[in-house]
Design a protein around this motif. Structure first.
Motif, short mmCIF file in Angstrom:
data_model
loop_
_atom_site.label_atom_id
_atom_site.label_comp_id
_atom_site.label_asym_id
_atom_site.label_seq_id
_atom_site.Cartn_x
_atom_site.Cartn_y
_atom_site.Cartn_z
N VAL A 17 -17.27 -0.57 -45.30
CA VAL A 17 -16.49 0.07 -44.24
C VAL A 17 -15.43 0.94 -44.90
N GLU A 18 -15.54 2.24 -44.69
CA GLU A 18 -14.66 3.17 -45.37
C GLU A 18 -14.43 4.43 -44.54
N GLU A 19 -13.44 5.19 -44.96
CA GLU A 19 -13.10 6.44 -44.28
C GLU A 19 -14.07 7.54 -44.71
N PHE A 20 -14.39 8.45 -43.79
CA PHE A 20 -15.24 9.59 -44.13
C PHE A 20 -14.75 10.83 -43.39
N GLU A 21 -15.27 11.97 -43.78
CA GLU A 21 -14.90 13.24 -43.17
C GLU A 21 -16.00 13.67 -42.19
N LEU A 22 -15.59 14.15 -41.04
CA LEU A 22 -16.54 14.55 -40.01
C LEU A 22 -16.24 15.98 -39.56
N ASP A 23 -17.26 16.84 -39.66
CA ASP A 23 -17.12 18.23 -39.22
C ASP A 23 -17.27 18.34 -37.71
N PRO A 24 -16.77 19.40 -37.10
CA PRO A 24 -16.98 19.61 -35.66
C PRO A 24 -18.45 19.86 -35.35
N PRO A 25 -18.86 19.61 -34.12
CA PRO A 25 -20.26 19.86 -33.74
C PRO A 25 -20.57 21.35 -33.73
N ARG A 26 -21.78 21.67 -34.15
CA ARG A 26 -22.27 23.05 -34.10
C ARG A 26 -23.19 23.19 -32.88
N HIS A 137 -19.49 13.43 -44.25
CA HIS A 137 -19.27 13.53 -45.69
C HIS A 137 -18.43 12.35 -46.15
N THR A 138 -18.73 11.85 -47.34
CA THR A 138 -17.92 10.77 -47.89
C THR A 138 -16.53 11.30 -48.20
N ALA A 139 -15.59 10.40 -48.46
CA ALA A 139 -14.21 10.80 -48.75
C ALA A 139 -14.11 11.70 -49.96
N ASP A 140 -15.07 11.57 -50.90
CA ASP A 140 -15.04 12.43 -52.09
C ASP A 140 -15.97 13.65 -51.96
N GLY A 141 -16.40 13.94 -50.71
CA GLY A 141 -17.10 15.19 -50.45
C GLY A 141 -18.61 15.16 -50.54
N LYS A 142 -19.24 14.00 -50.76
CA LYS A 142 -20.69 13.94 -50.84
C LYS A 142 -21.31 13.98 -49.44
N GLU A 143 -22.52 14.54 -49.36
CA GLU A 143 -23.22 14.56 -48.08
C GLU A 143 -23.56 13.14 -47.66
N LEU A 144 -23.39 12.88 -46.37
CA LEU A 144 -23.54 11.53 -45.84
C LEU A 144 -24.50 11.55 -44.66
N GLY A 145 -25.60 10.81 -44.78
CA GLY A 145 -26.57 10.74 -43.69
C GLY A 145 -26.08 9.83 -42.57
N HIS A 146 -26.83 9.79 -41.48
CA HIS A 146 -26.54 8.85 -40.40
C HIS A 146 -27.88 8.39 -39.82
N ILE A 147 -28.08 7.06 -39.87
CA ILE A 147 -29.36 6.46 -39.52
C ILE A 147 -29.82 6.88 -38.13
N SER A 148 -31.11 7.25 -38.05
CA SER A 148 -31.73 7.69 -36.80
C SER A 148 -31.04 8.89 -36.18
N LYS A 149 -30.33 9.66 -37.04
CA LYS A 149 -29.57 10.83 -36.60
C LYS A 149 -28.47 10.43 -35.61
N ILE A 150 -28.05 9.15 -35.68
CA ILE A 150 -27.06 8.62 -34.74
C ILE A 150 -25.78 8.21 -35.48
N GLY A 151 -25.89 7.21 -36.38
CA GLY A 151 -24.71 6.70 -37.07
C GLY A 151 -23.76 5.98 -36.12
N ALA A 152 -24.28 4.99 -35.38
CA ALA A 152 -23.48 4.31 -34.36
C ALA A 152 -22.42 3.38 -34.96
N PHE A 153 -22.56 3.01 -36.24
CA PHE A 153 -21.56 2.15 -36.87
C PHE A 153 -20.38 2.99 -37.37
N ALA A 154 -19.93 3.91 -36.56
CA ALA A 154 -18.80 4.78 -36.90
C ALA A 154 -17.90 4.92 -35.69
N GLU A 155 -16.62 5.06 -35.96
CA GLU A 155 -15.69 5.26 -34.84
C GLU A 155 -15.96 6.58 -34.13
N HIS A 156 -16.42 7.58 -34.87
CA HIS A 156 -16.81 8.87 -34.31
C HIS A 156 -18.07 9.33 -35.03
#
Length: 385
Positions: A17-26, A137-156
């Motif tokens: 469980v960690e912080e990550f960076e999230l871009d706005p929706p396109r 994206h991870t906190a150090d800038g790496k690309e971060l996937g999200h399972i089933s294109k959802i990533g429900a285990f995230a606050e956003h």
């Protein structure tokens, strides 16, 4: 923006469980603030490697890696912003996720089979389904996937609009999360793929979240006898609260029970939904299936399971049906609303299925309890404590 999520960095875990960076929706995408996420075995199968390969193996084959990735595919939340070209969702809308995306245009959608929509292909491949790039994206800038294109285990999370289903704002968001996977998958396995009718005998093998939903599907659609099969005594007893009329610990015990209950005819529909289907499970389930009956494989199997062995002559001469299913052969756009109505009218028990609510930080403990057979459905409640 910054948010927090449960991330897998490779096969074997644990969840981090960690912080990550999230871009706005396109274009075609939506930002969702998650309210709840169900704990499904499928995410654990990815952790264990049943549905994924370690980074080292994929790199050695010159293939893209799946990790790191945000877990979770069964969830509910509130739309906070939408990208260009999104016309059917707006900020403030309540939604549940759909790990089966629905484009509405491919051959399968056009013929009433949204559950195998072409947009769902590559659901475990990292990147957005809209353009293949990344919003997480991870906190150090790496690309971060999200399972089933959802990533429900995230606050956003940011997902394609095609992976969301709008729901009634009066529907409680925490139990609504189960409408994203467990309920349609289990309920539809009986009502859709299994083709059961009122008065039928139904056997459900494995009565966790999906199996319990299958039991409810059988009850609501008028099954006369519903036999729950699970080695965990807690789950056997729990199944009786949701509509099972009988229970057994093993398929062998169930065979004797069903033979006696049906005077040798056996079950009209058998749903196989243990945490991981083995070849023996299929063989035993077909023995429980009557001639002309249907055996539905609903659970997942390991990547290494390539063949099964059963009495082929009996299968042919007894005119039996062996069927696979995804999402219970439900159509998200239509069936989520129908299932929600069954909940709102008191026929479908969602709150009762949630054995325990967890904080996001407790996800590893939550999965330990799931794997120990202590819960029917656990839910990460993002508003909890």
């Amino acid at each position: 923006m910054k948010s927090r999520a449960a991330i897998l960095h490779d096969v074997g875990g644990p969840w981090s469980v960690e912080e990550f960076e999230l871009d706005p929706p396109r274009a075609g995408e939506v930002l969702v603030e998650m309210a709840a996420a169900g704990l499904c075995h499928s995410d654990d199968h990815i952790l264990k490697g049943d549905m994924a390969a370690p980074n080292e193996v994929l790199r050695s084959l010159g293939l893209p890696t799946m990790f790191p990735t945000i877990g979770g595919h069964e969830g509910s939340g509130i739309v906070r912003s939408v990208g260009a070209d999104v016309t059917d969702l707006a900020p403030g809308d309540h939604v549940v996720t759909s790990f089966v995306a629905v484009c509405g245009q491919c051959r399968w959608c056009a013929t009433g089979m949204e559950y195998i929509c072409d947009a769902g292909i590559g659901t475990l491949t990292p990147g957005m389904p809209t353009d293949g790039t990344f919003r997480h994206h991870t906190a150090d800038g790496k690309e971060l996937g999200h399972i089933s294109k959802i990533g429900a285990f995230a606050e956003h999370t940011v997902v394609a609009a095609s992976s969301l289903v709008k729901i009634d704002p009066d529907l409680p968001l925490v139990p609504a999360a189960l409408l994203a996977c467990a309920i349609p998958t289990g309920y539809g396995s009986v009502a859709n793929r299994g083709g059961m009718r009122g008065g039928d005998t139904v056997v459900v093998i494995g009565v966790g979240g999906i199996g319990t939903a299958a039991i409810q599907g059988a009850r609501i659609n008028g099954a006369a006898q519903i036999i729950a099969v699970d080695p965990v005594e807690f789950k056997q007893k729990s199944a009786l609260r949701f509509g099972a009329t009988h229970h057994a610990a093993t398929a062998a015990d169930a065979f004797v029970l069903v033979r006696d209950l049906t005077h040798g005819v056996m079950a009209d529909t058998v749903v196989v939904s243990p945490s991981l289907i083995t070849a023996d499970d299929v063989r035993d389930a077909l023995k429980l299936t009557r001639k002309g009956g249907t055996c539905v494989l609903t659970g997942m199997t390991a990547q290494t399971t390539r063949s099964i062995s059963f009495d082929l002559q009996d299968f042919i001469l007894m005119n039996k049906n062996l069927a696979g299913t995804v999402f219970g052969s439900c159509n998200p756009r239509a069936d989520v609303a129908r299932l929600a109505k069954l909940y709102q009218t008191g026929q479908l028990q969602l709150d009762e299925m949630i054995t325990k609510r967890y904080r996001l930080d407790d996800i590893n403990d939550a999965y330990a309890e799931l794997l120990n057979g202590e819960i029917i459905r656990g839910v990460i409640d993002f508003g909890f404590g």
